[in-house]
Design an enzyme around this catalytic site. Structure first.
Site, PDB file in Angstrom:
ATOM      1  N   GLY A  13       0.801  -1.216   0.000  1.00  0.00           N
ATOM      2  CA  GLY A  13       0.000   0.000   0.000  1.00  0.00           C
ATOM      3  C   GLY A  13       0.837   1.271   0.000  1.00  0.00           C
ATOM      4  N   ILE A  14       0.372   2.255   0.751  1.00  0.00           N
ATOM      5  CA  ILE A  14       1.046   3.554   0.813  1.00  0.00           C
ATOM      6  C   ILE A  14       2.454   3.407   1.366  1.00  0.00           C
ATOM      7  CG2 ILE A  14       0.982   5.843   1.884  1.00  0.00           C
ATOM      8  CD1 ILE A  14      -2.072   5.648   1.849  1.00  0.00           C
ATOM      9  N   GLY A  15       2.631   2.509   2.332  1.00  0.00           N
ATOM     10  CA  GLY A  15       3.948   2.343   2.932  1.00  0.00           C
ATOM     11  C   GLY A  15       4.983   1.881   1.928  1.00  0.00           C
ATOM     12  N   SER A 141      -4.920  11.406   8.789  1.00  0.00           N
ATOM     13  CA  SER A 141      -6.124  11.022   8.042  1.00  0.00           C
ATOM     14  C   SER A 141      -7.190  12.087   8.185  1.00  0.00           C
ATOM     15  CB  SER A 141      -6.659   9.685   8.582  1.00  0.00           C
ATOM     16  OG  SER A 141      -7.953   9.427   8.084  1.00  0.00           O
ATOM     17  N   TYR A 166     -10.878   5.081  14.948  1.00  0.00           N
ATOM     18  CA  TYR A 166      -9.671   5.264  14.148  1.00  0.00           C
ATOM     19  C   TYR A 166      -9.342   6.759  14.040  1.00  0.00           C
ATOM     20  CZ  TYR A 166      -7.128   5.752   9.669  1.00  0.00           C
ATOM     21  OH  TYR A 166      -6.249   6.097   8.677  1.00  0.00           O
TER      22      TYR A 166
END
Length: 296
Positions: A13-15, A141, A166
């Site tokens: 993913g983003i990582g 986020s 979250y």
């Protein structure tokens, strides 16, 4: 001598896209994740781009504060043994849970999204200071906008909805990042938050249809929220990583700190609650209580 970067949850993913961007910028990149197979594949993908330094994988379950401590010791020991100076830490880890659960006896969302990056950062501050000028990047986020701002305890009052809890944990982490930036002023260590926008990742795909994730009130408004979300979405993970890579590498940010880099990879105003002194102080107390730098 080269320069090193650590990316948590960097095996997909983003990582992973962030790790690829840092490798292209000349960093010796270490990706952190739970699964050795995914770690090996991430290293293979990074090395296939022909970076100046080979990538490395370190296994750690970042939902365990004991494993976070062990990870910090490993990274610090590597630098003490003559490795490249650690100049970038990207706290990319994040998770949203459909059901209430705990890790180390603490509500899971708060552990993964705030206490874990908080503890890793605090334990690596001596290493990052030794490698200065250096940067810390906490991935935030837009969910902070729906977060309850009560931080007297790990768990907020009211029912459990994964998206909201979250967001609250991400709000705590954003408040911490801004507070840390002020604390480290003049040390050569800069602190940024990076907002990837509405990235399409394994964590977000399909979650908003789950009644355990979003409260009934937000579900009523979701058609409107979704249209706004879709207009502002950062798109695939390769694009959503842009703010993190910018925060970690952009020369225009040299000497600056305490900024939020938005989905268009430009500084944006932080959510107001994250700079509220009452929120900052409550988050600081809660973090120190539940994630002490030395285990009890």
């Amino acid at each position: 001598m080269g320069k090193a970067a650590v990316v948590t949850a960097g095996t997909g993913g983003i990582g992973l896209e962030t790790a690829l961007g840092l490798a292209a910028a000349g960093f010796a990149v270490t990706v952190v994740g739970r699964h050795a197979g995914r770690g090996a594949e991430a290293v293979r993908r990074i090395d296939a781009t022909g970076p100046a330094h080979r990538a490395r994988f370190l296994a750690a379950d970042l939902a365990s504060l004991d494993q976070v401590r062990a990870l910090a010791r490993r990274i610090a020991d590597d630098r003490a043994a003559g490795g490249e100076p650690l100049t970038v830490l990207v706290n990319n880890v994040g998770a949203m849970f459909a059901e209430h659960g705990t890790r180390d006896g603490i509500e899971a969302s708060f552990v993964v999204n705030h206490l874990s990056p908080y503890l890793l950062t605090e334990l690596l501050l001596p290493t990052l200071t030794a490698g200065a000028p250096s940067r810390i990047v906490n991935v935030t986020s837009g969910a902070v906008a729906v977060a309850k701002r009560a931080f007297d305890a790990v768990e907020p009052p009211g029912g459990y909805y994964g998206f909201h809890w979250y967001g609250r944990a991400k709000l705590a982490n954003l408040a911490y990042a801004l507070d840390l930036a002020a604390r480290l002023e003049g040390t050569g260590v800069s602190v940024f938050a990076a907002d990837p926008g509405g990235a399409a990742t394994d964590m977000t795909n399909g979650t908003m249809a789950d009644p355990r994730i979003v409260s009934p009130a937000l579900r009523l408004l979701w058609p409107l929220v979704r249209r706004r979300f879709e207009r502002s979405t950062a798109g695939p993970a390769s694009v959503a990583a842009g703010p993190s890579v910018t925060a970690a590498t952009d020369g225009a940010l040299t000497g600056r700190t305490g900024l939020v880099i938005g989905p268009r990879s430009q500084p944006v105003a932080p959510h107001r609650a994250a700079a509220d002194p009452r929120v900052v102080e409550a988050v600081r107390r809660l973090s120190e209580r539940h994630a002490p730098l030395a285990p009890a």
